[in-house]
Design a protein around this motif. Structure first.
Motif, PDB file in Angstrom:
ATOM      1  N   SER A 193       0.821  -1.205   0.000  1.00  0.00           N
ATOM      2  CA  SER A 193       0.000   0.000   0.000  1.00  0.00           C
ATOM      3  C   SER A 193       0.857   1.257   0.000  1.00  0.00           C
ATOM      4  CB  SER A 193      -0.927   0.005   1.224  1.00  0.00           C
ATOM      5  OG  SER A 193      -1.745  -1.124   1.197  1.00  0.00           O
ATOM      6  N   LEU A 194       1.905   1.242   0.815  1.00  0.00           N
ATOM      7  CA  LEU A 194       2.792   2.407   0.844  1.00  0.00           C
ATOM      8  C   LEU A 194       3.424   2.622  -0.520  1.00  0.00           C
ATOM      9  CD1 LEU A 194       4.509   1.830   4.303  1.00  0.00           C
ATOM     10  CD2 LEU A 194       2.934   3.674   3.722  1.00  0.00           C
ATOM     11  N   SER A 199       3.326   6.118  -5.852  1.00  0.00           N
ATOM     12  CA  SER A 199       3.607   5.862  -7.258  1.00  0.00           C
ATOM     13  C   SER A 199       2.713   6.778  -8.086  1.00  0.00           C
ATOM     14  CB  SER A 199       3.281   4.407  -7.593  1.00  0.00           C
ATOM     15  OG  SER A 199       1.883   4.240  -7.597  1.00  0.00           O
ATOM     16  N   SER A 200       2.854   6.697  -9.391  1.00  0.00           N
ATOM     17  CA  SER A 200       2.018   7.562 -10.226  1.00  0.00           C
ATOM     18  C   SER A 200       0.547   7.196 -10.034  1.00  0.00           C
ATOM     19  CB  SER A 200       2.422   7.446 -11.691  1.00  0.00           C
ATOM     20  OG  SER A 200       2.108   6.158 -12.174  1.00  0.00           O
ATOM     21  N   ILE A 201       0.264   5.904  -9.800  1.00  0.00           N
ATOM     22  CA  ILE A 201      -1.126   5.511  -9.547  1.00  0.00           C
ATOM     23  C   ILE A 201      -1.621   6.123  -8.246  1.00  0.00           C
ATOM     24  CG2 ILE A 201      -2.636   3.560  -9.051  1.00  0.00           C
ATOM     25  CD1 ILE A 201      -0.919   1.856 -10.832  1.00  0.00           C
TER      26      ILE A 201
ATOM     27  N   ALA D 113       3.664  -3.222 -10.960  1.00  0.00           N
ATOM     28  CA  ALA D 113       4.970  -2.560 -10.954  1.00  0.00           C
ATOM     29  C   ALA D 113       5.032  -1.533  -9.834  1.00  0.00           C
ATOM     30  CB  ALA D 113       5.217  -1.900 -12.305  1.00  0.00           C
ATOM     31  N   ALA D 114       3.927  -0.823  -9.651  1.00  0.00           N
ATOM     32  CA  ALA D 114       3.898   0.212  -8.617  1.00  0.00           C
ATOM     33  C   ALA D 114       3.917  -0.405  -7.230  1.00  0.00           C
ATOM     34  CB  ALA D 114       2.663   1.079  -8.792  1.00  0.00           C
ATOM     35  N   PHE D 118       8.949  -2.123  -8.832  1.00  0.00           N
ATOM     36  CA  PHE D 118       9.896  -2.599  -9.847  1.00  0.00           C
ATOM     37  C   PHE D 118      10.901  -1.490 -10.126  1.00  0.00           C
ATOM     38  CE2 PHE D 118       6.927  -5.862 -12.080  1.00  0.00           C
ATOM     39  CZ  PHE D 118       7.063  -6.695 -10.974  1.00  0.00           C
ATOM     40  N   PRO D 119      12.127  -1.861 -10.401  1.00  0.00           N
ATOM     41  CA  PRO D 119      13.167  -0.841 -10.635  1.00  0.00           C
ATOM     42  C   PRO D 119      12.751   0.161 -11.713  1.00  0.00           C
ATOM     43  CG  PRO D 119      14.143  -3.000 -10.514  1.00  0.00           C
ATOM     44  CD  PRO D 119      12.675  -3.212 -10.453  1.00  0.00           C
ATOM     45  N   GLY D 120      12.135  -0.313 -12.776  1.00  0.00           N
ATOM     46  CA  GLY D 120      11.720   0.580 -13.854  1.00  0.00           C
ATOM     47  C   GLY D 120      10.737   1.618 -13.360  1.00  0.00           C
ATOM     48  N   SER D 121       9.831   1.161 -12.515  1.00  0.00           N
ATOM     49  CA  SER D 121       8.814   2.045 -11.978  1.00  0.00           C
ATOM     50  C   SER D 121       9.437   3.088 -11.047  1.00  0.00           C
ATOM     51  CB  SER D 121       7.768   1.196 -11.262  1.00  0.00           C
ATOM     52  OG  SER D 121       7.047   1.944 -10.346  1.00  0.00           O
ATOM     53  N   VAL D 122      10.420   2.631 -10.254  1.00  0.00           N
ATOM     54  CA  VAL D 122      11.100   3.552  -9.353  1.00  0.00           C
ATOM     55  C   VAL D 122      11.871   4.600 -10.144  1.00  0.00           C
ATOM     56  CG1 VAL D 122      12.851   3.741  -7.543  1.00  0.00           C
ATOM     57  CG2 VAL D 122      11.282   1.793  -7.572  1.00  0.00           C
TER      58      VAL D 122
END
Lengths: 332, 385, 291, 270
Positions: A193-194, A199-201, D113-114, D118-122
């Motif tokens: 969750s964190l 994240s962008s989402i 990914a989020a 995932f490294p790409g996402s980071v």
């Protein structure tokens, strides 16, 4: 000249980001949670203590997911016990009546809840505010009525037994084992969750809460994200429901009732909206509190209601955020 | 950022304090601890409330009379509503923290069944106040129960219906566990008793009007109607039944065995028949009936203390407590295995529910004779047979 | 056939009228404060229980009813004064949780001050059913319908013809503007909680002779009343009444023609369908978003 | 060559024409202003162009494609972004995160990914953070990098909205009264910013009451009155048009000072 200034600024930003990363909720918070989980069990002297802790953990899993929906995306749900109940009964029915392995039943529950919540989400999430509250409430009640009435399938209000859980041959057959299992799932839930929030989402979700129209003008498909988080939170509830069914070993439709839904929402708001750890605290306090209040006998519910009111009146942001503000004010 | 850490520290402290609080003072050596978990509130409060009151009243009485085996009795009651997992938590608390010697409780079948595995594992004698026969069939070593099964109630009703020449039956039931279990038995037993179910309707939680359901039943032309439920809906159903002018006799199950029902339904209750424990009609029993005196005493004591009439449900709790007392006294110890063994060999124990004769196959010990058929006449119970 | 239909209809409108009274309470409080008062059902319970215990204390029925309404109004005012009113600026969800806390508190209080038994009241004018085209109606049902109608007319008069009523509507539309023209919005808030409590209590008194009340008896009525208020369009008076009747009739027809086991589910499915096609309820304002 | 073509556009609210039979077009790379008295339909027009409202009739073509009635987020993908007259800031986030939301379209958006980082996402997130902080600096808000959005002063929030809109890398940027409530210095800064944005190749459409600002930077001005087009043209042409003076300047706001105070009134409403 301007270029170097800008570079220097972003360099500082990067360094700052790296420094704070270790102290961010993702590391410090999860670390502290793990620490609490480990330290706490040294204080447990019997299975009753473990039992309360396990229930806290299971509620917290639901609440962390529900908080993504309520606290972060700003959408209310008064029907999540329905998903909790569907997860629980999927596990119960498939393992007990059809002899499926528990893990497969758990996933079947997730699929069922995932599909159902996805189908329902679009029409329901078009609604706003109190109308959304009503629609989710109705949805939850319909689910609980079905679980209550389909006696042949669910055993009706008298309930049904649920076989023990097992995971690749390992079976948590004692309270401490369940404690570690549930704690592990909770930590993973919190961590996921964190990550999602950061994240962008997650930002898109919070943008939906902040201003739907503004989110749309920068390309956020708000409906899609509302649906997404509704499904994710429903899945968390289903997962917790499945574990709950196996843990208690006996299931009645009470788990899917309207009051159970309300209880989850109370935990989220009490602990603090838009605070993942707040949900854990909310679940902990509101699960443990009634156990202390039993000494009051007939006055138990009266005092519980009073405490709930007073907390929300004087800490309207919820317990954890209010405590943080209080502590920050005290510290220089 | 350091603040965040101290925040966790605080939470940790609070949690630690909370856990210490849980670990209440250890057991006092010289008392017998009786644990109970009941539906004191919630939709089944109608069961749990008189049960709790009865237990409190009689534990007090027992203590005043010198306790059991010279020891004072300590009663611990937790309110678990009708919620199965709350019952489990309460049972764990009773077993592991309060270290009770005996458990009475589970106002409902669901809460009882949820704790059965726990008491079996912990090996503590346990008398349930739940209605369904599944509690003691198949027999579980440590589990007993005092209420007549809902199956017996339905059998009694069907027997009476047959006597009255009724064979077409309409059913109306609530959606709670007690109601549904009665409904299921009514359907299962219909065939063996030569009954034909012509209509079966259900009402919902908190409903305030059941005329639609009863209208449907009426149009199916039953010769008799059985109501499966208890509490406020019993009154509403009965009033609606009279309002619609349904001629067929109305039967209730034993859930309506409370003066509250007769007072609430008033004139509408006249002529309603139901199977009930002897205690409801104790004063009408023949003087030689062994159940007469205990029931009259219970009625008087309860009235004096709480200013209200007894119900069948409080009686279940009374019998459970007294069965325990008798078993402990016979065993001469509170040793759980010995008490259990004595409980299982209970013979001719005169309770308010009937005369108990337990065996290794029967952990309830009541027969159909302990149910009395009663009818409401002139605002009171009339003992029929 | 017709007789059956009429019977279902009578049942539906009687129950629906009670839902309507509860729904009106939800709407009045919503208008004044934008709070959904989840303790609304407890006002219904207090109305019934207080009347019962006042009568047991020796008061005649009419006096007991008046005292009961007064007690409920006091509870409503206290809820505004000490709980909701203390939380200006708190989020709507927080306020809802406060009212849920209040409902738990009031139930706990009722179980301690009174008891956990169920209680009933005598019908106001006997139990002799009235026959109408093969269907029957109790005199108490007529009381329910009549009083609801009178209350509705009085409310309409109050909100359209009196200065105070107009002040309440003005506050509902725009609190700041209402304050600027000299309306005491604080008083309006108190009044709306008092009024909602009175409506709930009246509903509770009317229904107790038909369906006995007990300390948790307000929960489901509150829930159904909330559903009715939403279906009608939150904050809309006529909507609350129509919503109440729709929910009541849907339940009765559902029980009569579909399945009595699923009649509540049927009512909620209907509510969902209404909302899917009319996201602000039947009479709710479909405003365009202003940005 | 036109970027946006509006033809016979109308929008009705319960019988009242907020916008009526409006036709105009916007050339790429220009600063295009829309002016008119309060209630002339300027914000409604913005809402129509950005898909917040669905037109009653008429057409809107962007980049040669019909876009009327398309959802807002889809138009953002095509390159239309905006700011708001009544601020629409995400007050539940930091200033930086507000701008990062603007990077939404340019980031990976996989759920797993989020959640699993995932490294790409980071890395993508890091890039978005980088870009957002550059944009904050670009609009002059570098001192608010770590601040919560609700702690920013009003003038800064106006620029924060511009930064967020720019983060989406729009072709067409609609600014609804960006200088409202700003003092002379701040207005000058906004003026500079708009010119800087336009110079970077973004077509700007501006609704603004500050006439000095409008007349100073606009390549083209459209004058609305009661939802209809009164006139359009360059600053000189509009300034000299007697209809405009009658309808607009004569309508009580006869001076620029008057217009500015009117804009101030808008702030209060917020």
């Amino acid at each position: 000249m301007a270029v170097t200034e800008k570079d220097a600024g972003t360099e500082a930003l990067k360094r700052g980001a790296r420094r704070t990363a270790l102290l961010s909720p993702r590391y410090a918070g999860v670390g502290a949670l793990i620490l609490v989980i480990i330290v706490l069990q040294f204080f447990f002297t019997n299975n009753f203590h473990y039992d309360v802790a396990i229930k806290i953990g299971l509620s917290a899993i639901v609440c962390v997911g529900l908080n993504l929906l309520i606290g972060y995306a700003g959408q209310i749900s008064l029907g999540h016990a329905g998903f909790f109940g569907l997860g629980a009964y999927s596990s119960a029915i498939l393992t007990d009546s059809y002899g499926w392995p528990p893990l497969a039943s758990l996933f079947a529950g997730l699929v069922l809840v995932g599909v159902l919540s996805f189908v329902l989400a679009r029409p329901i999430l078009r609604l706003k505010g109190h109308y959304l509250a009503m629609a989710t409430l109705g949805m939850g009640i319909i689910i609980s009525i079905v679980l209550n009435q389909e006696v042949d399938l669910t055993g009706g209000p008298d309930g049904m037994p649920v076989p023990a859980f097992s995971l690749f041959g390992w079976s948590p057959n004692s309270e401490p084992a369940w404690y570690w299992l549930v704690s592990g799932v909770l930590v993973v839930t919190v961590w996921l969750s964190l990550n999602l929030i950061d994240s962008s989402i997650g930002r898109a979700l919070r943008a939906v809460h902040g201003s739907e129209v503004a989110a749309e003008t920068v390309g956020v498909d708000t409906t899609r994200y509302k649906v997404l988080i509704f499904v994710v939170s429903a899945l968390f509830a289903s997962l917790a429901g499945s574990l709950f069914a196996h843990y208690t070993g006996f299931l009645t439709p009470v788990v899917a009732e309207f009051f159970t839904s309300i209880q989850f929402v109370i935990m989220v708001v009490f602990g603090g909206m838009a605070s993942v750890f707040g949900s854990v605290v909310g679940a902990a306090v509101l699960t443990a509190l009634p156990e202390f209040l039993t000494v009051l006998h007939d006055y138990e519910h009266l005092v519980f209601g009073l405490l709930l009111m007073l907390t929300m009146i004087f800490m309207s942001k919820g317990l954890l955020p209010s405590l943080i503000i209080l502590i920050r004010r005290r510290l220089p | 950022m350091t603040m965040k850490i101290s925040r966790r520290g605080l939470a940790l402290g609070v949690a630690a304090a909370a856990v210490l609080g849980f670990a209440s003072a250890g057991a006092k050596a010289e008392t017998i601890k009786v644990g109970s978990f009941l539906a004191v509130t919630g939709p089944a409060a109608f069961l749990g409330d008189p049960e709790k009151k009865t237990l409190e009243l009689y534990v007090e009485k027992i203590n005043k009379d010198g306790g059991i085996l010279g020891k004072q009795v300590e009663l611990i009651v937790y309110d678990v509503q009708h919620v199965a997992d709350k019952a489990r938590t309460a049972a764990k608390r009773l077993i592991e923290q309060d270290k009770v010697d005996f458990i009475i409780g589970g106002s409902t079948t669901g809460t009882t069944m949820a704790v059965v595995p726990l008491v079996e594992k912990a090996e503590i004698p346990f008398i349930s106040l739940g209605g369904a026969s599944v509690i003691v069939q198949p027999v579980k070593k440590w589990v007993f129960k005092t209420p007549h099964t809902d199956r017996m109630a339905v059998e009694k009703v069907y027997t009476d219906m047959k006597k009255e020449g009724i064979s077409k039956v309409g059913l109306i039931a609530g959606s709670g566990g007690f109601d549904k279990s009665c409904l299921k038995n009514a359907k299962d037993l219909a065939g063996p008793h030569g009954m034909d179910i012509v209509a079966s309707e259900t009402y919902g939680k908190g409903d305030t009007d059941m005329t639609p359901q009863l209208t449907k039943i009426k149009s199916a032309n039953p010769q008799g109607v059985l109501f499966c439920g208890f509490g406020a809906p019993a009154v509403t159903v009965t009033k609606n039944y009279r309002q619609l002018g349904i001629a067929a006799p109305l039967y209730h199950n034993h859930g309506s065995g409370s003066k509250k029902f007769v007072q609430g339904a008033g004139k509408a209750a006249e002529g309603v028949r139901l199977p009930a424990a002897a205690l409801l009609v104790a004063d009408q029993l023949p003087g030689a009936d062994p159940q007469r005196q205990p029931a009259l005493d219970y009625q008087a004591a309860y009235r004096e203390r709480y200013g209200e009439d007894i119900s069948t449900f409080g009686g279940h709790a009374l019998d459970a407590l007294m069965l325990m007392k008798a078993a402990m006294e016979k065993a001469g110890t509170t040793d759980k295995a010995k008490v259990r063994a004595e409980l299982e060999t209970t013979k001719n124990f005169i309770g308010v529910d009937g005369i108990f004769n337990m065996t290794t196959e029967d952990h309830m010990g009541l027969d159909l004779a302990s149910f009395k058929m009663v009818e409401v006449r002139n605002g009171d119970w009339k003992f029929l047979y | 056939m017709l007789a059956e239909f009429l019977q279902f209809l009578f049942s539906g409108i009687t129950v629906g009228a009670i839902y309507a009274l509860v729904a009106l309470g939800f709407s009045i409080i919503y208008n004044a404060s934008h709070v959904i008062n989840f303790a609304q059902g407890e006002f219904v319970m207090i109305g019934g229980m207080a009347t019962v215990f006042m009568m047991a204390g020796g008061l005649p029925l009419p006096a007991a009813m008046l005292v009961a309404v007064a007690i409920a109004v006091c509870a409503g005012l206290a809820l505004e004064r000490f709980a909701v009113g203390q939380s200006r600026g708190a989020s709507v969800v927080t306020l809802i949780i406060i009212t849920i806390g209040a409902s738990i508190f009031l139930r706990g209080l009722a179980s301690v001050v009174w008891d956990r038994n169920f209680h009933t009241l005598p019908s106001f004018s006997g139990d002799e059913p009235i026959r109408l085209a093969g269907a029957t109606l109790t005199p108490q049902s007529l009381w329910v319908l009549g009083v609801t109608l009178v209350v509705a007319v009085l409310l309409f008069w109050f909100f359209t013809r009196t200065l105070m009523g107009k002040a309440m509507l003005a506050t509902a539309h725009n609190r700041l503007a209402a304050q600027l023209v000299g309306i005491n919005t604080r008083f309006v808030l108190m009044l709306s909680f008092g009024l909602a409590a009175a409506l709930g209590a009246i509903g509770g008194i009317l229904i107790t002779p038909i369906a006995p009340t007990y300390f948790e008896g307000g929960v489901m009525l509150g829930l159904k009343g909330f559903s009715a208020a939403i279906v009608g369009g939150l904050g809309h008076g006529l909507g609350a009444i129509v919503g109440g009747l729709i929910v009541g009739i849907a339940e009765a027809m559902g029980a009569g023609y579909i399945s009595s086991a699923y009649k509540d589910a049927f009512a909620f499915v209907l509510i969902l369908l209404v909302l899917f096609f009319m996201p602000s309820g039947l009479f709710g304002v479909r405003g365009t978003e202003r940005v | 060559m036109t970027l946006l073509v509006v033809e016979n556009l109308s929008k009705e609210f319960g019988g009242i024409h907020a916008v009526e039979d409006l036709t105009f077009s916007i050339a790429p790379g220009t600063i295009h202003s829309i002016i008119g008295p309060n209630g002339a339909g300027k914000t409604t027009l913005f809402n129509l162009i950005t898909g917040v409202y669905v037109p009653s009739s008429g057409s809107i073509r962007f980049d040669g494609e019909e876009i009327s009635g398309r959802p807002t987020f889809e138009l953002a993908k095509r390159g239309i972004s905006r700011s708001f007259q009544n601020l629409q800031i995400f007050f539940n986030m930091t200033a930086l995160e507000n701008v990062m939301v603007g990077r939404h379209l340019h980031q990976r958006r996989g759920l797993l990914a989020a959640m699993l980082r995932f490294p790409g996402s980071v890395r993508a997130d890091e890039a978005a953070r980088q870009k957002a902080s550059e944009l904050l600096a670009y609009v002059g808000l570098e001192q608010y990098l770590g601040a919560e959005a609700d702690s920013l002063p009003y003038g800064a929030l106006k620029r924060l909205e511009i930064a967020r809109a720019l983060a989406a890398e729009p072709k067409l940027l609609l600014l609804d009264e960006p200088a409202a409530g700003c003092n002379a210095t701040e207005t000058q800064e906004i003026d500079d910013l708009i010119q800087k944005v336009a110079a970077g190749g973004v077509t700007v459409v501006l609704v603004e009451h500050d006439m000095r600002l409008v007349m100073g930077i606009s390549d083209h001005i459209l004058v609305l009155d009661y939802g209809k087009k009164l006139t359009e043209g360059t600053a000189e042409e509009v300034r000299g048009n007697p209809d405009v003076i009658a309808a607009y300047l004569g309508a009580g706001a006869a001076s620029e000072a008057g217009a500015a105070s009117e804009a101030g009134g808008g702030t209060e409403a917020h």
